[in-house]
Design an enzyme around this catalytic site. Sequence first.
Site, PDB file in Angstrom:
ATOM      1  N   LYS A  35      45.753  24.916  15.322  1.00  0.00           N
ATOM      2  CA  LYS A  35      44.928  23.729  15.410  1.00  0.00           C
ATOM      3  C   LYS A  35      43.536  24.059  14.869  1.00  0.00           C
ATOM      4  O   LYS A  35      43.197  25.247  14.879  1.00  0.00           O
ATOM      5  CB  LYS A  35      44.859  23.212  16.849  1.00  0.00           C
ATOM      6  CG  LYS A  35      43.935  24.049  17.755  1.00  0.00           C
ATOM      7  CD  LYS A  35      43.617  23.354  19.024  1.00  0.00           C
ATOM      8  CE  LYS A  35      42.240  22.774  19.076  1.00  0.00           C
ATOM      9  NZ  LYS A  35      41.136  23.710  19.329  1.00  0.00           N
TER      10      LYS A  35
ATOM     11  N   LYS B   2      31.735  21.556  27.610  1.00  0.00           N
ATOM     12  CA  LYS B   2      31.168  22.901  27.443  1.00  0.00           C
ATOM     13  C   LYS B   2      29.943  23.000  28.352  1.00  0.00           C
ATOM     14  O   LYS B   2      29.342  21.988  28.708  1.00  0.00           O
ATOM     15  CB  LYS B   2      30.700  23.119  25.992  1.00  0.00           C
ATOM     16  CG  LYS B   2      31.765  22.851  24.939  1.00  0.00           C
ATOM     17  CD  LYS B   2      32.613  24.064  24.677  1.00  0.00           C
ATOM     18  CE  LYS B   2      33.566  23.882  23.527  1.00  0.00           C
ATOM     19  NZ  LYS B   2      34.968  24.064  23.863  1.00  0.00           N
TER      20      LYS B   2
ATOM     21  N   HIS C 107      44.743  20.031  23.691  1.00  0.00           N
ATOM     22  CA  HIS C 107      45.021  20.672  24.977  1.00  0.00           C
ATOM     23  C   HIS C 107      45.191  19.657  26.127  1.00  0.00           C
ATOM     24  O   HIS C 107      46.139  19.732  26.908  1.00  0.00           O
ATOM     25  CB  HIS C 107      43.915  21.657  25.347  1.00  0.00           C
ATOM     26  CG  HIS C 107      43.654  22.690  24.280  1.00  0.00           C
ATOM     27  ND1 HIS C 107      44.642  23.249  23.517  1.00  0.00           N
ATOM     28  CD2 HIS C 107      42.504  23.269  23.853  1.00  0.00           C
ATOM     29  CE1 HIS C 107      44.120  24.134  22.672  1.00  0.00           C
ATOM     30  NE2 HIS C 107      42.818  24.157  22.854  1.00  0.00           N
TER      31      HIS C 107
ATOM     32  N   HIS D  21      47.631  26.561  22.059  1.00  0.00           N
ATOM     33  CA  HIS D  21      47.826  27.749  22.903  1.00  0.00           C
ATOM     34  C   HIS D  21      47.955  27.400  24.391  1.00  0.00           C
ATOM     35  O   HIS D  21      48.449  28.197  25.167  1.00  0.00           O
ATOM     36  CB  HIS D  21      46.761  28.819  22.619  1.00  0.00           C
ATOM     37  CG  HIS D  21      45.429  28.547  23.239  1.00  0.00           C
ATOM     38  ND1 HIS D  21      44.498  27.731  22.667  1.00  0.00           N
ATOM     39  CD2 HIS D  21      44.863  29.007  24.379  1.00  0.00           C
ATOM     40  CE1 HIS D  21      43.424  27.690  23.431  1.00  0.00           C
ATOM     41  NE2 HIS D  21      43.612  28.456  24.483  1.00  0.00           N
TER      42      HIS D  21
ATOM     43  N   ASP E 166      44.050  36.658  -2.842  1.00  0.00           N
ATOM     44  CA  ASP E 166      43.217  35.482  -3.098  1.00  0.00           C
ATOM     45  C   ASP E 166      44.107  34.269  -2.831  1.00  0.00           C
ATOM     46  O   ASP E 166      44.994  33.950  -3.621  1.00  0.00           O
ATOM     47  CB  ASP E 166      42.739  35.527  -4.553  1.00  0.00           C
ATOM     48  CG  ASP E 166      41.893  34.308  -4.889  1.00  0.00           C
ATOM     49  OD1 ASP E 166      41.815  33.400  -4.038  1.00  0.00           O
ATOM     50  OD2 ASP E 166      41.334  34.264  -5.993  1.00  0.00           O
TER      51      ASP E 166
ATOM     52  N   LYS F 155      34.010  28.277  34.362  1.00  0.00           N
ATOM     53  CA  LYS F 155      35.288  28.047  33.679  1.00  0.00           C
ATOM     54  C   LYS F 155      36.278  27.672  34.757  1.00  0.00           C
ATOM     55  O   LYS F 155      36.522  28.446  35.691  1.00  0.00           O
ATOM     56  CB  LYS F 155      35.734  29.316  32.959  1.00  0.00           C
ATOM     57  CG  LYS F 155      36.996  29.113  32.117  1.00  0.00           C
ATOM     58  CD  LYS F 155      37.242  30.314  31.211  1.00  0.00           C
ATOM     59  CE  LYS F 155      38.509  30.180  30.396  1.00  0.00           C
ATOM     60  NZ  LYS F 155      38.443  29.160  29.365  1.00  0.00           N
TER      61      LYS F 155
ATOM     62  N   ASP G 261      38.305  18.781  19.531  1.00  0.00           N
ATOM     63  CA  ASP G 261      38.515  20.199  19.820  1.00  0.00           C
ATOM     64  C   ASP G 261      39.402  20.419  21.056  1.00  0.00           C
ATOM     65  O   ASP G 261      40.163  21.370  21.117  1.00  0.00           O
ATOM     66  CB  ASP G 261      37.143  20.864  20.031  1.00  0.00           C
ATOM     67  CG  ASP G 261      37.232  22.378  20.126  1.00  0.00           C
ATOM     68  OD1 ASP G 261      37.938  22.978  19.291  1.00  0.00           O
ATOM     69  OD2 ASP G 261      36.610  22.963  21.028  1.00  0.00           O
TER      70      ASP G 261
END
Length: 489
Positions: free
Chosen positions: A147, A339, A239, A177, A92, A344, A234
């Site tokens: 992050k 997005k 990034h 990353h 916990d 991609k 985000d």
Amino acid sequence: MKNLDNQLASDIVIFGALGDLSRRKLLPALYQLEVSGLIHSDSRIIGAARQEQTLDEFKALILENFNNFIKEALDLVAVERFMARLIYQKLDFKDKKSFVNLSNTLSNKNSIKVYYFSTPPSIYGDICAGLDYAKLINDVSRVVMEKPIGNCLESSILINDQVSAFFKEEQIYRIDHYLGKETVLNLLVLRFANSLFTTNWDRDSIDHVQITVAESVGIEGRWGFYDEAGQMRDMVQNHLLQILSLLAMEPPADLSATSIRAEKLKVVRALATIDRHNVKEKTVRGQYTDGFLKGISVPGYLNEEGANTRSSTETFVAIKAEIDNWRWSGVPFYLRTGKRMPQKHSEIVVHFKEQPHNIFKESYSHLPANKLTIRLQPDEGVELQMMNKIPGIASQMHIQENTLDLSFSQAYNNERVVDAYERLMLEILNGNQSLFVSRDEVEASWLWTDSIIKAWQQNNEHPKPYAAGSWGPVASISLIARDDRQWVE
Ligand code: BG6
């Protein structure tokens, strides 16, 4: 296989071990290090989470995830070695006393303790307090933070303060990353191992730079989380600014964490402020609406499952960023990320200046300038567009634009592209902070992005719609067209 016996073993504790990141990325990354023989034979991996679960259930779940998320056939001997390292610890996080159980588990006094916080940042402070209570922190412990570190400068200071009360900066590994991606790291090599680019990398030779990080995915079942953040927090705050700073920094004296991080920080600090007076001209916010991706209809952001239909969170951002220093004065860096874009596709395009005088007017009334394209993902590689003579005897000199293409998959024989988390995990085990973000960098990045977010609020700047499957709102084309330039597509 490397002999690691003269190094210390590690006890790697993943807090939030049953979460998505741990199952999709962290444990598969550790498995890959296992396959390569890069984990000390006495190291252990402790999955900590709130849920009741037996070790066998935990192992079964991890194996299922390996089958789902690792593309190559599993190396069964490595899987067996890996499973033998696993321990599951019900914990916990908010109850200090429950950390005493963890302390009993971490009985190997000589190992380096690596604490990976794969939980919401709001409980980083509780975890630190629990570790401290159970006397689990010493000078060689390391802590890894994911992050987002906060959602603005103020909250990031709070989180950093909570963790810094227990760990020194040299013990803190803040993950972005993108810094573990092969092609992002290659930026260092491209710039500093090739004299061609060491000398032509400034306002005298470069006209402008475009950085695009496009994703075809939408929100993927995490609407609530994403809606609080938006694409600015985000993707841009971390990034894109990391890519930008590696591209624009001064040559570091060496590859050490101190040198690299100091140079990156200077770039972020030199970014020209965008506020309510220039935000309209320098940025575009967008939000995707219903559309088509590869011929299949997909819902708009407000029609995604769990959506608040009145949300004005942005899913696309374009920015004209400028770096106020000697090297980059007058060279815009156009950033674009979103997005539900057609594919991609992440790349950097460096547009060099045009030749001052054209002696090939017969072929080209206007000589195209050289372009260096760095394909970050997929189809990683580097491409240089140059002018070339068309072979032939004609009295006129016929020339055309050609491409020198260094495709990594061809040049390196389809070698497996190492996942970013794999490399970052290894660096953590080796105690090298070069590929992690310093507190100063995180805070400088928030300072710059906060100002833009605040300006959007002050100006009541609603996101502009763009159809899912398109390259963003029309306004993003105008952003760059106003400077007589266009996005490379
Ligand atoms: C994460 C963001 O940090 O990066 C996600 O939170 C995004 O929204 C992801 O999809 C992109 O990472 P990659 O490695 O797929 O480019």
